[in-house]
Design a protein around this motif. Structure first.
Motif, PDB file in Angstrom:
ATOM      1  N   HIS A   1      80.903  57.201  37.218  1.00  0.00           N
ATOM      2  CA  HIS A   1      79.555  57.176  38.043  1.00  0.00           C
ATOM      3  C   HIS A   1      79.584  55.401  38.271  1.00  0.00           C
ATOM      4  N   ILE A   2      79.479  54.807  39.381  1.00  0.00           N
ATOM      5  CA  ILE A   2      79.241  53.716  39.363  1.00  0.00           C
ATOM      6  C   ILE A   2      77.964  53.270  39.449  1.00  0.00           C
ATOM      7  N   ILE A   3      77.338  52.041  38.703  1.00  0.00           N
ATOM      8  CA  ILE A   3      75.899  51.784  38.692  1.00  0.00           C
ATOM      9  C   ILE A   3      75.860  50.503  38.957  1.00  0.00           C
ATOM     10  N   TYR A   4      75.087  50.232  40.181  1.00  0.00           N
ATOM     11  CA  TYR A   4      75.129  48.798  40.665  1.00  0.00           C
ATOM     12  C   TYR A   4      73.683  48.362  40.089  1.00  0.00           C
ATOM     13  N   LYS A   5      74.022  47.194  38.977  1.00  0.00           N
ATOM     14  CA  LYS A   5      72.976  46.437  38.711  1.00  0.00           C
ATOM     15  C   LYS A   5      72.655  45.125  39.457  1.00  0.00           C
ATOM     16  N   LEU A   6      71.768  44.380  39.224  1.00  0.00           N
ATOM     17  CA  LEU A   6      71.369  43.162  39.773  1.00  0.00           C
ATOM     18  C   LEU A   6      72.502  42.331  40.303  1.00  0.00           C
ATOM     19  N   SER A   7      73.246  42.002  39.318  1.00  0.00           N
ATOM     20  CA  SER A   7      74.546  41.200  39.332  1.00  0.00           C
ATOM     21  C   SER A   7      75.775  41.621  38.787  1.00  0.00           C
ATOM     22  N   ARG A   8      75.700  42.843  38.291  1.00  0.00           N
ATOM     23  CA  ARG A   8      76.952  43.285  37.588  1.00  0.00           C
ATOM     24  C   ARG A   8      77.031  44.522  38.078  1.00  0.00           C
TER      25      ARG A   8
END
Ligand SMILES: CC(C)(COP(=O)(O)OP(=O)(O)OC[C@H]1O[C@@H](n2cnc3c(N)ncnc32)[C@H](O)[C@@H]1OP(=O)(O)O)[C@@H](O)C(=O)NCCC(=O)NCCS
Length: 132
Positions: A58-65
């Motif tokens: 599962h790809i989790i897009y955080k604010l900058s990472r």
């Protein structure tokens, strides 16, 4: 032995592997929209029409990472110890790298930690949980 992406027709076999590998809690209907979720990839290992292993990232897009989370790695009992789990996890790592994950993480038991260490994972901090 072939590794490919999950197809809707694989669902029953995959849920059987998860249920017998983990618990009855996996004997559930799929979450609506899962199959078309672009941020989740489930790969299966098959021999002909028989699924012998399964795992997801599962790809989790955080604010900058960007984080890759590997989950639900399971190999059918009769096919363990033949490199199936390792091939699956290595494939998911490749997918995570292609999707530019800064890091790839997973939760495991102490019992299985050696399996992941052999693939290159290192122990890192602790997991905490609230169950619903
Ligand atoms: C853990 C699991 C996925 C491993 O899959 P597998 O196909 O049997 O593992 P592989 O054959 O690819 O093993 C790769 C290497 O790890 C080793 N290994 C596998 N499981 C291990 C374990 N529990 N402890 C120590 N080493 C282990 C193998 O001996 C092999 O070593 P080698 O490369 O030196 O020969 C499988 O046992 C399984 O489905 N278990 C039940 C579900 C589960 O617990 N999943 C993990 C959730 S975190």
């Amino acid at each position: 032995m072939k590794i490919r992406e999950l197809q809707p027709s694989d669902t029953k076999q995959v849920i059987d592997i998860w249920t017998s590998s983990f618990s009855r809690n996996f004997n559930n209907t799929l979450n609506a929209g899962y199959i078309n979720d672009p941020n989740s990839t489930t790969m299966v290992v098959c021999e002909g029409s028989t699924i012998i292993g399964v795992a997801s990232i599962h790809i989790i897009y955080k604010l900058s990472r960007t984080l890759g989370l590997i989950e639900d790695v399971a190999v059918d009992k009769d096919h363990r110890g033949k490199g199936v789990g390792k091939s699956l996890v290595e494939k998911l790592i490749e997918i995570g790298k292609q999707k530019n994950c800064d890091k790839i993480v997973l939760n495991t038991s102490v019992k299985n930690s050696k399996f992941y260490e052999k693939i290159g994972f290192e122990k890192n901090e602790i997991q905490m949980v609230i169950r619903n």
